[in-house]
Design an enzyme around this catalytic site. Structure first.
Site, short mmCIF file in Angstrom:
data_model
loop_
_atom_site.label_atom_id
_atom_site.label_comp_id
_atom_site.label_asym_id
_atom_site.label_seq_id
_atom_site.Cartn_x
_atom_site.Cartn_y
_atom_site.Cartn_z
N CYS A 31 4.49 1.12 2.19
CA CYS A 31 5.30 0.00 1.69
C CYS A 31 4.51 -1.30 1.70
CB CYS A 31 6.56 -0.13 2.52
SG CYS A 31 7.47 -1.62 2.16
N CYS A 36 5.70 -1.09 -1.97
CA CYS A 36 6.70 -2.12 -2.31
C CYS A 36 6.16 -3.54 -2.32
CB CYS A 36 7.85 -2.09 -1.30
SG CYS A 36 8.23 -0.48 -0.62
N LYS A 39 3.26 -4.28 -4.91
CA LYS A 39 3.90 -4.07 -6.21
C LYS A 39 4.78 -5.27 -6.58
CE LYS A 39 7.82 -2.94 -6.26
NZ LYS A 39 8.48 -1.69 -6.01
N TYR A 172 10.78 5.44 -10.70
CA TYR A 172 10.66 4.08 -10.18
C TYR A 172 9.28 3.49 -10.49
CZ TYR A 172 14.56 4.32 -6.68
OH TYR A 172 15.76 4.40 -6.02
N GLU A 176 8.17 0.43 -13.17
CA GLU A 176 7.72 -0.81 -12.53
C GLU A 176 6.31 -1.18 -12.99
OE1 GLU A 176 10.40 -0.73 -8.44
OE2 GLU A 176 8.32 -0.09 -8.30
N GLY A 257 5.62 11.25 -9.31
CA GLY A 257 6.26 11.64 -8.06
C GLY A 257 5.30 11.60 -6.88
N ALA A 338 16.92 -0.83 -5.65
CA ALA A 338 16.57 -1.58 -6.86
C ALA A 338 15.27 -1.03 -7.43
CB ALA A 338 16.37 -3.06 -6.52
N HIS A 433 30.32 -19.97 -10.43
CA HIS A 433 30.17 -20.26 -11.84
C HIS A 433 29.22 -21.42 -12.09
CE1 HIS A 433 31.40 -20.29 -16.01
NE2 HIS A 433 31.52 -21.61 -15.94
N GLU A 438 29.00 -13.55 -11.08
CA GLU A 438 30.46 -13.70 -11.15
C GLU A 438 31.10 -12.63 -12.04
OE1 GLU A 438 32.13 -17.14 -13.20
OE2 GLU A 438 30.26 -17.41 -14.31
P1 NDP Z 1 10.20 9.54 -9.03
O1 NDP Z 1 10.63 10.79 -8.39
O2 NDP Z 1 11.07 8.37 -9.06
O3 NDP Z 1 9.78 9.84 -10.54
C1 NDP Z 1 8.87 10.86 -10.85
C2 NDP Z 1 8.73 10.93 -12.35
O4 NDP Z 1 7.72 11.87 -12.68
C3 NDP Z 1 10.01 11.39 -13.05
O5 NDP Z 1 10.13 10.71 -14.26
C4 NDP Z 1 9.72 12.88 -13.28
O6 NDP Z 1 10.37 13.39 -14.40
C5 NDP Z 1 8.24 12.84 -13.55
N1 NDP Z 1 7.58 14.12 -13.28
C6 NDP Z 1 7.66 14.86 -12.15
N2 NDP Z 1 6.91 15.97 -12.26
C7 NDP Z 1 6.36 15.93 -13.49
C8 NDP Z 1 5.50 16.81 -14.21
N3 NDP Z 1 5.07 17.95 -13.68
N4 NDP Z 1 5.14 16.47 -15.47
C9 NDP Z 1 5.59 15.32 -16.02
N5 NDP Z 1 6.41 14.45 -15.39
C10 NDP Z 1 6.78 14.76 -14.14
O7 NDP Z 1 8.78 9.24 -8.35
P2 NDP Z 1 7.90 7.93 -8.25
O8 NDP Z 1 6.52 8.45 -8.07
O9 NDP Z 1 8.17 6.98 -9.35
O10 NDP Z 1 8.39 7.28 -6.91
C11 NDP Z 1 8.48 8.07 -5.72
C12 NDP Z 1 9.62 7.59 -4.87
O11 NDP Z 1 9.24 6.40 -4.21
C13 NDP Z 1 10.89 7.21 -5.65
O12 NDP Z 1 11.69 8.30 -5.95
C14 NDP Z 1 11.53 6.25 -4.69
O13 NDP Z 1 12.26 7.00 -3.75
C15 NDP Z 1 10.36 5.56 -4.05
N6 NDP Z 1 10.10 4.26 -4.68
C16 NDP Z 1 11.02 3.28 -4.56
C17 NDP Z 1 10.83 2.03 -5.13
C18 NDP Z 1 11.87 0.98 -5.00
O14 NDP Z 1 12.72 1.08 -4.12
N7 NDP Z 1 11.87 -0.05 -5.85
C19 NDP Z 1 9.61 1.73 -5.88
C20 NDP Z 1 8.71 2.85 -5.97
C21 NDP Z 1 8.96 4.05 -5.39
P3 NDP Z 1 11.89 13.93 -14.33
O15 NDP Z 1 12.74 12.78 -14.07
O16 NDP Z 1 12.08 14.55 -15.66
O17 NDP Z 1 11.89 14.93 -13.22
#
Ligand code: NDP
Length: 458
Positions: A31, A36, A39, A172, A176, A257, A338, A433, A438
């Site tokens: 983080c 976080c 970022k 996410y 972002e 992911g 968020a 307001h 609101e």
């Molecule tokens: P996410 O799980 O949010 O998203 C992963 C993305 O990768 C999805 O769009 C998924 O598609 C895609 N994907 C997964 N496997 C494949 C594949 N084999 N081929 C193509 N596309 C694929 O992961 P992130 O890496 O973005 O973030 C990880 C975690 O970190 C988040 O889930 C969140 O919990 C946390 N995070 C939180 C933030 C915040 O609070 N602002 C900021 C950044 C991260 P599909 O949806 O179709 O499965």
């Protein structure tokens, strides 16, 4: 917190490294060092671009040219700030009386951890309880040329800004970083396999985000999977997909992911009997206890809800349970979150689909409007708000927003939902307001009523 509550605590962590993703270490964790916090600093940096443009509508004039931007200066200032925070974390631990070890740890018994320290020495320490919190790391699919791409780790520390970026993924991190690079002047494409970004979020939120990505000049490639990446003679990269045309860019960023850090470096979990699930995450009970009674685990390594504040909650519950002897379960109800795409998304409670799945008949209130902040700017970007109300109890079970300051607004609504607020109580709350917030207390007419039966028919 455990130390302050009276426990004798040691902590082992890999050394801090701002740039390389090869070592994932540093006090503060993902983080603070490569997640976080940096970022959000880059999101702030990127958000000025639209504001400079909007300012013209409010009487400002910066001539023909936009103010110039230096990626190098932003990254250097960001790194200085992260180093400052890393130092603060070290001092917090010192002040709390925690013994710090720099290096890696391997569990070699229910109460024993072998430390491989940065100075090359090894040491075995014993403890009544071991708490695992090694987090997770970025994962990407194993396609030809995948290693030519980078992850968010490297993207947060690029020495120069890539002119053309392909972000793969729709979660996410993907939305972002697409917003960051677009705001800072790169030509950005985002490619994801679903129809819409942000799986798991409310459908109307997802479609609003997709429209906003395009509105901010990002090319959206939906319903595609990359099949290969290759390097061209001029150093650029070409990505091919299972549908549509290949694209040529300077940088491919994987945002597909993250996986739990249980194998790199090897934590020795299997050998001591700590069971992992099919995704490699540490299996825990409701008190974060693993299958070895003296070993607990919190945060992304357990792959429950992978958010920093959730890991903090799990850690506090661990301290109460183990150190203070007051068994406490983390509470996963109504976790606000968020996404800092531009404009940001914030949400707490159920999506419309989840409410229907839970068998609730709901009144759905929606509002789409032009935020006052861009009303004179001539820019077309709508804010979207949605409330989901359980008809039977009148409780607000879901709040969703896409728009400026949504994260700041949603934190308060998170308290309201935690308190079980009803729509009547929302309605009796006086609005501030003029504000966007609101709108959440002035949505009087339901847009529609949905019930599981109707949903089933559809
Ligand atoms: P996410 O799980 O949010 O998203 C992963 C993305 O990768 C999805 O769009 C998924 O598609 C895609 N994907 C997964 N496997 C494949 C594949 N084999 N081929 C193509 N596309 C694929 O992961 P992130 O890496 O973005 O973030 C990880 C975690 O970190 C988040 O889930 C969140 O919990 C946390 N995070 C939180 C933030 C915040 O609070 N602002 C900021 C950044 C991260 P599909 O949806 O179709 O499965």
């Amino acid at each position: 917190m455990s130390s302050q509550a009276g426990a004798k605590v040691g902590l082992v962590e890999l050394p801090y490294n701002a740039i390389s993703s090869a070592t994932q270490g540093g006090l503060g964790g993902t983080c603070v060092i490569r997640g976080c916090v940096p970022k959000k600093l880059l999101v702030y940096g990127a958000s000025f671009e639209a504001e400079f443009r909007d300012a013209v509508g409010f009487g400002w004039d910066h001539g023909e040219k936009m103010p110039t931007f230096s990626w190098e200066r932003l990254i250097s200032a960001k790194t200085d700030e992260i180093e400052r925070l890393n130092g603060i974390y070290g001092r917090l631990l010192d002040n709390a009386g925690v013994e710090k070890f720099e290096g890696s740890g391997k569990v070699v018994g229910p109460h024993e951890v072998e430390l491989a320290l940065s100075d090359g020495t090894k040491k075995t320490v014993t403890a009544k309880t071991v708490l695992l919190a090694p987090g997770g790391r970025a994962w990407y699919p194993d396609i030809p040329g995948a290693d030519l791409g980078v992850t968010s780790d490297e993207a947060l520390a690029f020495e120069t800004k890539p002119d053309r970026v392909l972000v793969v993924g729709g979660g996410y991190i993907a939305v972002e970083f697409a917003g960051i690079f677009a705001g800072l002047g790169s030509d950005v494409k985002i490619a994801y396999r679903a129809d819409l970004p942000l799986r798991g979020f409310d459908e109307e939120v997802r479609s609003t985000v997709a429209a906003n990505l395009e509105g901010r000049g990002i090319e959206v490639m939906s319903g595609v999977n990359p099949t290969a990446i290759s390097k061209n003679a001029d150093g650029s990269l070409t990505a091919t997909f299972d549908a549509g045309e290949p694209v040529t860019v300077d940088c491919v960023m994987w945002a597909t992911g993250r996986v739990p850090n249980t194998d790199r470096p090897d934590l020795g979990l299997k050998e001591v009997g700590v069971e992992l699930d099919a995704k490699g995450a540490v299996k825990v009970d409701e008190y974060s206890r693993t299958t070895v009674p003296s070993i607990y685990a919190v945060g992304d390594v357990t792959n429950r809800v992978n958010l920093t504040p959730v890991a903090l909650m799990e850690g506090m519950a661990f301290k109460d349970t183990v150190v203070l002897g007051k068994p406490t379960k983390p509470d996963y109800e109504n976790i606000p979150s968020a996404v800092f795409c531009q404009p940001p998304v914030a949400t707490v409670g159920m999506t419309e689909a989840q409410a229907l799945e839970a068998g609730l008949t709901c009144d759905v209130y929606t509002s789409t409007f032009t935020p006052m902040k861009i009303s004179l700017a001539g820019r077309v970007e709508k804010a979207f708000m949605k409330l989901i109300v359980d008809v039977e109890t009148d409780k607000v079970v879901g709040c969703h927003m896409v728009g400026p300051d949504s994260a700041e607004i949603m934190q308060g609504l998170g308290i309201a939902l935690k308190c079980g607020a009803t729509k009547k109580q929302f309605d009796s709350t006086v609005g501030i307001h003029p504000s966007s917030a609101e709108e959440f207390v002035t949505m009087r007419e339901a847009t529609r009523r949905v019930s599981p039966k109707v949903a089933a028919k559809v």
